[in-house]
Scaffold this motif. Structure first.
Motif, short mmCIF file in Angstrom:
data_model
loop_
_atom_site.label_atom_id
_atom_site.label_comp_id
_atom_site.label_asym_id
_atom_site.label_seq_id
_atom_site.Cartn_x
_atom_site.Cartn_y
_atom_site.Cartn_z
N LEU A 102 -15.95 3.55 17.62
CA LEU A 102 -15.49 4.89 17.22
C LEU A 102 -16.23 5.35 15.98
N ARG A 103 -16.43 4.44 15.01
CA ARG A 103 -17.17 4.81 13.79
C ARG A 103 -18.61 5.21 14.12
N ARG A 115 -12.47 10.58 9.47
CA ARG A 115 -11.21 10.38 10.18
C ARG A 115 -10.83 11.63 10.97
N ALA A 130 -12.81 11.55 14.00
CA ALA A 130 -12.45 10.39 14.82
C ALA A 130 -11.24 10.67 15.70
N GLU A 131 -10.28 11.44 15.21
CA GLU A 131 -9.04 11.64 15.97
C GLU A 131 -9.29 12.32 17.32
N GLY A 140 -11.18 7.28 24.07
CA GLY A 140 -10.47 6.01 24.00
C GLY A 140 -11.16 4.98 23.13
N LEU A 141 -12.22 5.38 22.43
CA LEU A 141 -12.95 4.45 21.57
C LEU A 141 -12.10 4.01 20.38
N ARG A 142 -12.36 2.82 19.90
CA ARG A 142 -11.65 2.29 18.73
C ARG A 142 -12.64 1.49 17.87
N GLY A 143 -12.25 1.24 16.61
CA GLY A 143 -13.01 0.35 15.75
C GLY A 143 -14.44 0.77 15.51
N ALA A 198 -11.31 9.93 19.59
CA ALA A 198 -10.52 8.82 20.13
C ALA A 198 -9.66 9.29 21.29
N ARG A 199 -9.09 10.50 21.17
CA ARG A 199 -8.26 11.02 22.26
C ARG A 199 -9.08 11.23 23.54
#
Length: 266
Positions: free
Chosen positions: A123-124, A106, A109-110, A117-120, A113-114
């Motif tokens: 992102l993993r 996590r 990931a933060e 813009g990846l998610r889900g 993601a910023r």
């Protein structure tokens, strides 16, 4: 292109005593500069001042321009646009940068993601790739772990993965291998060298270890009591030091190396 331009940087205590005094240097895009000095020389305070991270009560004067942003006097909003994206830092103790109550995945990931813009699931996957890039075995297991559940060397690689997540132009490495044993230290230096070359990043490498600085940097600046006493190409500074203080550091390093070599033959 000059990425970092430091002019007359002075860091003072609340009482006005200078701990870093009238320091000037620059780092070009893709350049590797080593900041050398003993404990208390002002190395770490300098790195904190470069990103506007000085402890409460300390003040900075002079000029620090990082990727076009004047750091001294900048607002927190302005600093957030620079930290991570333009410059990122890896500290000596990775627990300084890692949240002990948050899983490793996590924490990586933060910033990812910023930036992306990846998610889900995507992102993993990116988190796993970031851990794999710093040569961590079983990246999925590491991602699920808390910082205290992995070794010091693994934590330092996680901290490096976090720093690289936003693809900074400048990586500030503040004694990143000091707390590691010799074999792990060598692996980290090789990894750092490889990643920096691949990404074409500039590096400000802070250390008291002359051998390490000579191995990973192109130029060196020697600090004593918060002031620069010598700077130039690293092989010149280490191989033919001009300042008395630098000569003392080099002589001490050579005596230690000779003692270690003698011990290994017994």
């Amino acid at each position: 292109m000059t990425l970092l331009d430091v002019r007359g940087l002075t860091v003072r205590t609340a009482g006005g005593r200078p701990l870093v005094d009238d320091l000037s240097f620059s780092v070009e895009a893709g350049e590797r500069l080593g900041l050398i000095g003993e404990s208390g020389s002002g190395k770490s305070l300098t790195t904190l001042a470069l990103l506007g991270l000085l402890p409460d009560g300390m003040t900075a004067e002079g000029g620090v321009e990082l990727a076009g942003t004047q750091i001294i006097g900048a607002t927190e909003k302005q600093l957030r646009t620079v930290r991570g994206h333009r410059a990122a830092v890896v500290f000596q103790d990775p627990l300084t940068a890692l949240d002990p109550l948050m899983r490793v995945g996590r924490q990586i990931a933060e910033p990812l993601a910023r930036r992306t813009g990846l998610r889900g699931k995507r992102l993993r996957t990116a988190v796993g790739e970031a851990l794999d890039r710093v040569r961590l075995p079983e990246p999925e297991r590491i991602a699920r772990a808390f910082p205290h559940e992995i070794s010091g060397g693994q934590r330092q690689r996680v901290a490096l993965a976090m720093a690289l997540a936003c693809q900074p132009d400048l990586l500030i490495a503040d004694e990143p291998t000091t707390a590691l044993d010799v074999s792990v230290q060598a692996e980290m230096l090789d990894l750092l060298d490889t990643l920096v070359r691949e990404r074409g990043m500039a590096v400000l490498f802070v250390s008291h270890d002359l051998a390490v600085v000579a191995r990973v940097t192109d130029h060196a600046l020697v600090l004593k009591d918060g002031r620069a006493v010598e700077q130039g190409p690293v092989l010149d500074v280490v191989g033919a030091p001009k300042a008395e203080y630098t000569r003392t550091l080099v002589a001490g390093a050579r005596r230690l190396e000779a003692a270690l070599d003698l011990r290994s033959t017994r």
